[in-house]
Enzyme design. Structure first.
Site, PDB file in Angstrom:
ATOM      1  N   ASP A   1       9.227 -11.715  -1.762  1.00 44.32           N
ATOM      2  CA  ASP A   1      10.613 -11.277  -1.552  1.00 44.32           C
ATOM      3  C   ASP A   1      11.052 -12.027  -0.279  1.00 44.32           C
ATOM      4  O   ASP A   1      10.449 -13.048   0.056  1.00 44.32           O
ATOM      5  CB  ASP A   1      10.703  -9.744  -1.394  1.00 44.32           C
TER       6      ASP A   1
ATOM      7  N   LYS B   1       7.529  -1.447  -4.111  1.00 48.79           N
ATOM      8  CA  LYS B   1       7.977  -2.463  -3.145  1.00 48.79           C
ATOM      9  C   LYS B   1       7.195  -2.275  -1.860  1.00 48.79           C
ATOM     10  O   LYS B   1       6.759  -1.174  -1.545  1.00 48.79           O
ATOM     11  CB  LYS B   1       9.476  -2.284  -2.848  1.00 48.79           C
TER      12      LYS B   1
END
Ligand code: NDP
Ligand code: 2IT
Length: 445
Positions: free
Chosen positions: A166, A126
């Site tokens: 995201d 991430k």
């Protein structure tokens, strides 16, 4: 709790101070893995858990950029390459003022298990920045993305690490990031997913997380002879996940009466008009408060938390972490909620999630419920490698198949450990098993 798990968790909290979100995600996962470690003492001899909770690599960098008035700003950039046991690191990039190392580590840690659940060969990672595109011009966002990529490009690659979107990172940002990667590396590869359809993206990726959430919930609801027809839903957020959860739930006959953004929520007893939301959010990039200009009968309320006071059959938190606390969970249960589906990552606090389960509410945990986005990203990677495109129907049917499989895998994993219906434990256990066996086979590395 299993003594080994307890020791590693205590050590993690001590060695990673001031990272509350990472502690929360690790606590939730490790607690439910305790029962697995009781059965597998060999994991301790292999140092499996110590390796699993430590990211393979953390990259932190400076992101300087100039606004339209010539003023210079400096943001923080992150990429946490958490675990590559089952495939190249894979996971989104978040641009939001609240991003810090703890947030990226919690998201990266969860991503390992989520990606494993998809059944596809993708590891966990991430990234992000404490930059918020909201209120910035397109040129400012482009300059920021170019500066971000001017460091990130050396750490990623189609077989190494494949970022995607995201919060705060959608089609526009992916376009700027991809353009600059291609310029720096001189390669047009599947290094990012969520790309536009004209330059390597996959059909259905835009819809995938929201649609996938509903596909998984549909399968879960069957356990209790329930479905979406005629049901009242509340969906928090009005971004990528929320919009396409609304679209699919509505196609299946549900009525979505409330949606939100980070300023407040709108309630529309006639059902939230998705075309209006798409115009406000996808076209105009405005606030959800403007919904009442299009729909005067609707009501706008400032603040996010009140959305959970609205009576509903299904609650779908699709905005951000910890948006449902125990207090909101108690109100939802008192109002007769039947099922909760986590579209966002870790949207329910640990005690809220436990309360739902204790109260007999069907609970679809994020790692399983929102895995459709990254699963479709893996399908995008497959199409890029094959230099081909699949039709909407082809990708959508693969996505549905993956989500139905995930549900049955988490259900079965829970049953194997005598925890019938505990899909939180089921998701953590099923996600963990494949990663654990791959790590053991690959040795101490
Ligand atoms: P978007 O940026 O498209 O939308 C986010 C939405 O949530 C916006 O409505 C935003 O409001 C709201 N929001 C963000 N932060 C907060 C906050 N602190 N409090 C209240 N509302 C907030 O993001 P996505 O829809 O892509 O992501 C939503 C969630 O889903 C995240 O948890 C993400 O990690 C998760 N997720 C996303 C996937 C994807 O494929 N995109 C895949 C799997 C999970 P505002 O407009 O005011 O910012
Ligand atoms: O949280 C997530 O799974 C995402 N933001 C999507 C990641 C991806 O690589 O598509």
């Amino acid at each position: 709790m299993n003594a080994y798990v307890e020791r590693v968790l205590a050590d993690l909290i001590k060695r990673n101070p001031n990272e509350p979100e990472f502690h929360q995600a690790a606590t939730e996962i490790l607690k439910s893995l305790s029962i697995v470690f009781d059965k597998h003492p060999e994991y301790e001899e292999k140092g499996l858990l110590e390796m699993l909770v430590e990211p393979e690599r953390i990259i932190m960098f400076r992101v300087p950029w100039q606004d339209d008035n010539g003023k210079i700003h400096v943001n923080k950039g992150y990429r946490v390459q958490f675990n590559s046991a089952i495939g190249p690191y894979k996971g989104g990039i978040r641009f939001r003022d609240t991003v810090n190392l703890s947030v990226i580590k919690f998201l990266g840690f969860e991503q390992i298990f989520k990606n494993s659940l998809t059944g596809l060969p993708i590891g966990g990672g991430k990234g992000g920045s404490d930059f918020d595109p909201k209120g910035k011009s397109d040129s400012e966002v482009m300059r920021f993305c170019q500066s971000f990529m001017s460091e990130l490009y050396r750490h990623i690659g189609a077989d190494t690490d494949v970022p995607a979107g995201d919060i705060g990172v959608g089609g526009r940002e992916i376009g700027y990031l991809f353009g600059y990667y291609k310029k720096l590396v001189n390669e047009h590869t599947g290094v990012l997913t969520g790309r536009g359809l004209t330059y390597g993206g996959s059909l259905v990726r835009t819809q995938a997380t929201g649609y996938g959430l509903i596909y998984l919930m549909e399968e879960m609801l069957k356990e209790k002879n329930l479905d979406f027809a005629g049901k009242i839903c509340v969906i928090s957020g009005s971004g990528n996940v929320a919009i396409y959860a609304h679209e699919k739930a509505t196609q299946l006959g549900a009525k979505v009466v409330a949606m939100s953004d980070s300023n407040g929520y709108v309630y529309d007893a006639d059902g939230i008009d998705l075309d209006v939301i798409k115009t406000i959010k996808e076209v105009k990039r405005e606030r959800i408060s403007t919904y009442i200009n299009y729909k005067p009968n609707a009501k706008y309320v400032e603040g996010c938390k009140g959305i959970w006071n609205i009576k509903c059959d299904y609650a779908l938190p699709c905005a951000t972490q910890n948006e449902i606390d125990l207090e909101s969970a108690k109100i939802l249960v008192a109002n007769g909620v039947l099922a909760v589906g986590e579209g966002a990552n870790m949207p329910c606090s640990i005690d809220a999630a436990e309360y739902f389960q204790k109260s007999g509410v069907l609970f679809a945990p994020a790692k399983a419920a929102n895995a459709g986005g990254v699963a479709c990203s893996a399908l995008e990677m497959a199409q890029s490698s094959m230099r081909t495109y699949w039709s909407f129907e082809e990708v959508d049917s693969r996505l549905k198949h993956i989500m139905v499989n995930i549900f049955h895998n988490i259900k079965d994993a829970a049953m194997r450990y005598g925890l019938d219906g505990d899909y939180i434990a089921g998701a953590n256990i099923a996600g963990f098993e494949k990663v654990a066996s791959s790590m053991i086979i690959q040795g101490v590395c």
